[in-house]
Design an enzyme around this catalytic site. Structure first.
Site, PDB file in Angstrom:
ATOM      1  N   HIS A 112      42.348  95.777  99.822  1.00 39.99           N
ATOM      2  CA  HIS A 112      42.926  94.491 100.227  1.00 39.99           C
ATOM      3  C   HIS A 112      43.810  93.862  99.152  1.00 39.99           C
ATOM      4  CE1 HIS A 112      39.545  94.084 103.475  1.00 39.99           C
ATOM      5  NE2 HIS A 112      40.523  94.884 103.846  1.00 39.99           N
ATOM      6  N   CYS A 157      57.408  91.122  95.365  1.00 38.77           N
ATOM      7  CA  CYS A 157      58.593  90.373  95.768  1.00 38.77           C
ATOM      8  C   CYS A 157      58.676  90.326  97.295  1.00 38.77           C
ATOM      9  CB  CYS A 157      59.842  91.038  95.189  1.00 38.77           C
ATOM     10  SG  CYS A 157      61.353  90.117  95.574  1.00 38.77           S
TER      11      CYS A 157
HETATM   12  P1  NAD Z   1      31.428  88.875 103.576  1.00 36.10           P
HETATM   13  O1  NAD Z   1      31.575  87.467 103.083  1.00 36.10           O
HETATM   14  O2  NAD Z   1      31.670  89.176 104.989  1.00 36.10           O
HETATM   15  O3  NAD Z   1      29.970  89.427 103.254  1.00 36.10           O
HETATM   16  C1  NAD Z   1      29.417  89.306 101.967  1.00 36.10           C
HETATM   17  C2  NAD Z   1      28.095  90.062 101.969  1.00 36.10           C
HETATM   18  O4  NAD Z   1      27.560  89.941 100.671  1.00 36.10           O
HETATM   19  C3  NAD Z   1      27.058  89.509 102.941  1.00 36.10           C
HETATM   20  O5  NAD Z   1      26.526  90.575 103.703  1.00 36.10           O
HETATM   21  C4  NAD Z   1      26.007  88.889 102.030  1.00 36.10           C
HETATM   22  O6  NAD Z   1      24.693  89.019 102.538  1.00 36.10           O
HETATM   23  C5  NAD Z   1      26.175  89.736 100.785  1.00 36.10           C
HETATM   24  N1  NAD Z   1      25.687  89.137  99.535  1.00 36.10           N
HETATM   25  C6  NAD Z   1      25.564  87.827  99.194  1.00 36.10           C
HETATM   26  N2  NAD Z   1      25.060  87.718  97.964  1.00 36.10           N
HETATM   27  C7  NAD Z   1      24.863  88.989  97.508  1.00 36.10           C
HETATM   28  C8  NAD Z   1      24.358  89.533  96.306  1.00 36.10           C
HETATM   29  N3  NAD Z   1      23.950  88.759  95.294  1.00 36.10           N
HETATM   30  N4  NAD Z   1      24.294  90.875  96.188  1.00 36.10           N
HETATM   31  C9  NAD Z   1      24.694  91.695  97.192  1.00 36.10           C
HETATM   32  N5  NAD Z   1      25.171  91.232  98.368  1.00 36.10           N
HETATM   33  C10 NAD Z   1      25.256  89.889  98.506  1.00 36.10           C
HETATM   34  O7  NAD Z   1      32.354  89.744 102.612  1.00 36.10           O
HETATM   35  P2  NAD Z   1      33.100  91.106 102.870  1.00 36.10           P
HETATM   36  O8  NAD Z   1      32.266  91.988 103.744  1.00 36.10           O
HETATM   37  O9  NAD Z   1      33.534  91.579 101.548  1.00 36.10           O
HETATM   38  O10 NAD Z   1      34.380  90.698 103.743  1.00 36.10           O
HETATM   39  C11 NAD Z   1      35.067  89.509 103.508  1.00 36.10           C
HETATM   40  C12 NAD Z   1      36.562  89.662 103.216  1.00 36.10           C
HETATM   41  O11 NAD Z   1      36.928  88.600 102.347  1.00 36.10           O
HETATM   42  C13 NAD Z   1      36.947  90.936 102.529  1.00 36.10           C
HETATM   43  O12 NAD Z   1      38.041  91.445 103.188  1.00 36.10           O
HETATM   44  C14 NAD Z   1      37.323  90.543 101.103  1.00 36.10           C
HETATM   45  O13 NAD Z   1      38.586  91.109 100.744  1.00 36.10           O
HETATM   46  C15 NAD Z   1      37.521  89.039 101.140  1.00 36.10           C
HETATM   47  N6  NAD Z   1      36.906  88.316  99.998  1.00 36.10           N
HETATM   48  C16 NAD Z   1      36.964  88.816  98.730  1.00 36.10           C
HETATM   49  C17 NAD Z   1      36.355  88.147  97.663  1.00 36.10           C
HETATM   50  C18 NAD Z   1      36.449  88.721  96.262  1.00 36.10           C
HETATM   51  O14 NAD Z   1      37.429  89.367  95.939  1.00 36.10           O
HETATM   52  N7  NAD Z   1      35.436  88.524  95.401  1.00 36.10           N
HETATM   53  C19 NAD Z   1      35.657  86.962  97.896  1.00 36.10           C
HETATM   54  C20 NAD Z   1      35.616  86.476  99.189  1.00 36.10           C
HETATM   55  C21 NAD Z   1      36.233  87.166 100.235  1.00 36.10           C
HETATM   56 ZN    ZN Z   2      62.844  91.242  94.116  1.00 28.64          ZN
END
Ligand code: NAD
Ligand code: ZN
Length: 263
Positions: free
Chosen positions: A138, A146
Site C-alpha cells: 500500500h 509526482c
Molecule cells: P485493521 O485496522 O483492519 O485491523 C487491525 C488488526 O490488528 C485487527 O484485527 C486488530 O485486532 C489487530 N490488533 C490490534 N492490536 C494488536 C496488537 N497489539 N497485536 C496484533 N494485532 C493487533 O488493519 P489492516 O488489516 O492492516 O487494514 C487496514 C488498512 O489501513 C490497511 O490497508 C493499512 O494499509 C491501513 N493502515 C495502516 C496503518 C500503518 O501503516 N501502521 C495504520 C492504520 C491503517
Molecule cells: Zn514531475
C-alpha cells in the site's frame, strides 16, 4: 465471542514455532496491528480520527484533486505522529529472524516505516538491512510521487501546508507532489503485488500478524499461501477473516507473542 480475553496456550506457541522452523519458505503478512503497540494511530480505533475527517474522505484521488492542501496537512500530521513511534518487539524480532535465516518474505499493508527501521536497527545500520525490508503493498507514508511525471523518492523535511504553493513540488518538472501511498479506489503497485503473490505461492508457512484480512486484493496473499498447502499461523488479539483457515491461532498482542514463536 472475542478471542481477546483468552490466554495463549503454550501448545499453540510450540506449534507455531515448529511450523515456522520446519518451513523452508515463509511469507509473513502484516497489518496495522503489528504497529499498534508502537502507538501508530489506527484508522478505526480511538485517536484514529484526524479533526472530524474520516480517512475515506482524505485518502482518495478526488479529495486530493479538490483540496491538496488539506490532504497534505493530514499526511504531515501522520508523518510527524509515526516519526515519534519506535519499532516494537514484534518488528525487531521479525527483522532479526529474517537476517538470521533464508527463505522469509515480509509483505506489509502498512504505510509506516517501522519494519524498515527495525531492519536497520537489527542490522546495525549496515546494508544487510535490505534482507529484512518489507514488500509494501500500500505504498509508503515517507515517499512522494509526482502527479505529473514519473518522479518518486523518499521524502525529506516537514510539509508546509500553508498554501498550494508551499506544498512539495517535483524537482524534475515542477508538478505537485503527492504521498506515495495507495489511496481508496487506486491500483496496487504491480511489481510489489507480483512479488508478494509469488512468495505466497511458494510458501510452506504463512505468518499473519495484526490484520483483519478485509482489505483486498492484499488480503488474498494469505489465501494464496493456504491454497498451496502453507501452514497458516495467525497472531491477533481480535477476530479476523483468517480464523477459519488458521492452522495455529494465537490470540494476543504481537509484541508479546511474535518474539516467542520465531524459532
Ligand atoms: P485493521 O485496522 O483492519 O485491523 C487491525 C488488526 O490488528 C485487527 O484485527 C486488530 O485486532 C489487530 N490488533 C490490534 N492490536 C494488536 C496488537 N497489539 N497485536 C496484533 N494485532 C493487533 O488493519 P489492516 O488489516 O492492516 O487494514 C487496514 C488498512 O489501513 C490497511 O490497508 C493499512 O494499509 C491501513 N493502515 C495502516 C496503518 C500503518 O501503516 N501502521 C495504520 C492504520 C491503517
Ligand atoms: Zn514531475
Amino acid at each position: 465471542m472475542s478471542l481477546a480475553g483468552r490466554a495463549v496456550a503454550p501448545e499453540a506457541v510450540a506449534a507455531a514455532r515448529e511450523a515456522l522452523a520446519r518451513a523452508r519458505t515463509v511469507v509473513v503478512f502484516t497489518g496495522a496491528g503489528v504497529s499498534a503497540e508502537s502507538g501508530v494511530p489506527t484508522f478505526r480505533g480511538a485517536g484514529g480520527l484526524w479533526r472530524t475527517f474520516k480517512p475515506e474522505e482524505l485518502a482518495t484521488p478526488v479529495a486530493f484533486g479538490r483540496d491538496p492542501r488539506l490532504v497534505w496537512e493530514w499526511y504531515g500530521w501522520r508523518r510527524a505522529a509515526v516519526g515519534r513511534c519506535r519499532p516494537n518487539p514484534a518488528h525487531l524480532a521479525l527483522a532479526r529472524w529474517m537476517l538470521a535465516r533464508d527463505g522469509v518474505t515480509l509483505v506489509s499493508q502498512n504505510v509506516d516505516d517501522l519494519h524498515e527501521r527495525a531492519a536497520l536497527e537489527a542490522a546495525g545500520g549496515s546494508e544487510a538491512a535490505r534482507r529484512a525490508e518489507p514488500i509494501r503493498l500500500h505504498g509508503s507514508l515517507f515517499h512522494d510521487q509526482c502527479t505529473r511525471c514519473t518522479w518518486r523518492a523518499r521524502s525529506h523535511g516537514s510539509v508546509d501546508a500553508t498554501s498550494v504553493e508551499t506544498l512539495p513540488h517535483c524537482p524534475e518538472c515542477g508538478g505537485l507532489l503527492r504521498p506515495d501511498v495507495v489511496w481508496f479506489g487506486e491500483m496496487l503497485p504491480v511489481r510489489e503485488v507480483e512479488r508478494a503473490f509469488a512468495a505466497a505461492g511458494a510458501a510452506e508457512a504463512c505468518l499473519v500478524i495484526g490484520t483483519t484480512g478485509a482489505v483486498y486484493p492484499a488480503a488474498a496473499v494469505v489465501h494464496e499461501a493456504k491454497a498451496v498447502g502453507a501452514r497458516v499461523v495467525v497472531v491477533d488479539p481480535g477476530e479476523t477473516e483468517y480464523d477459519a483457515v488458521a492452522d495455529v491461532r494465537l490470540a494476543g498482542p504481537a509484541g508479546q507473542i511474535v518474539p516467542q514463536i520465531l524459532p
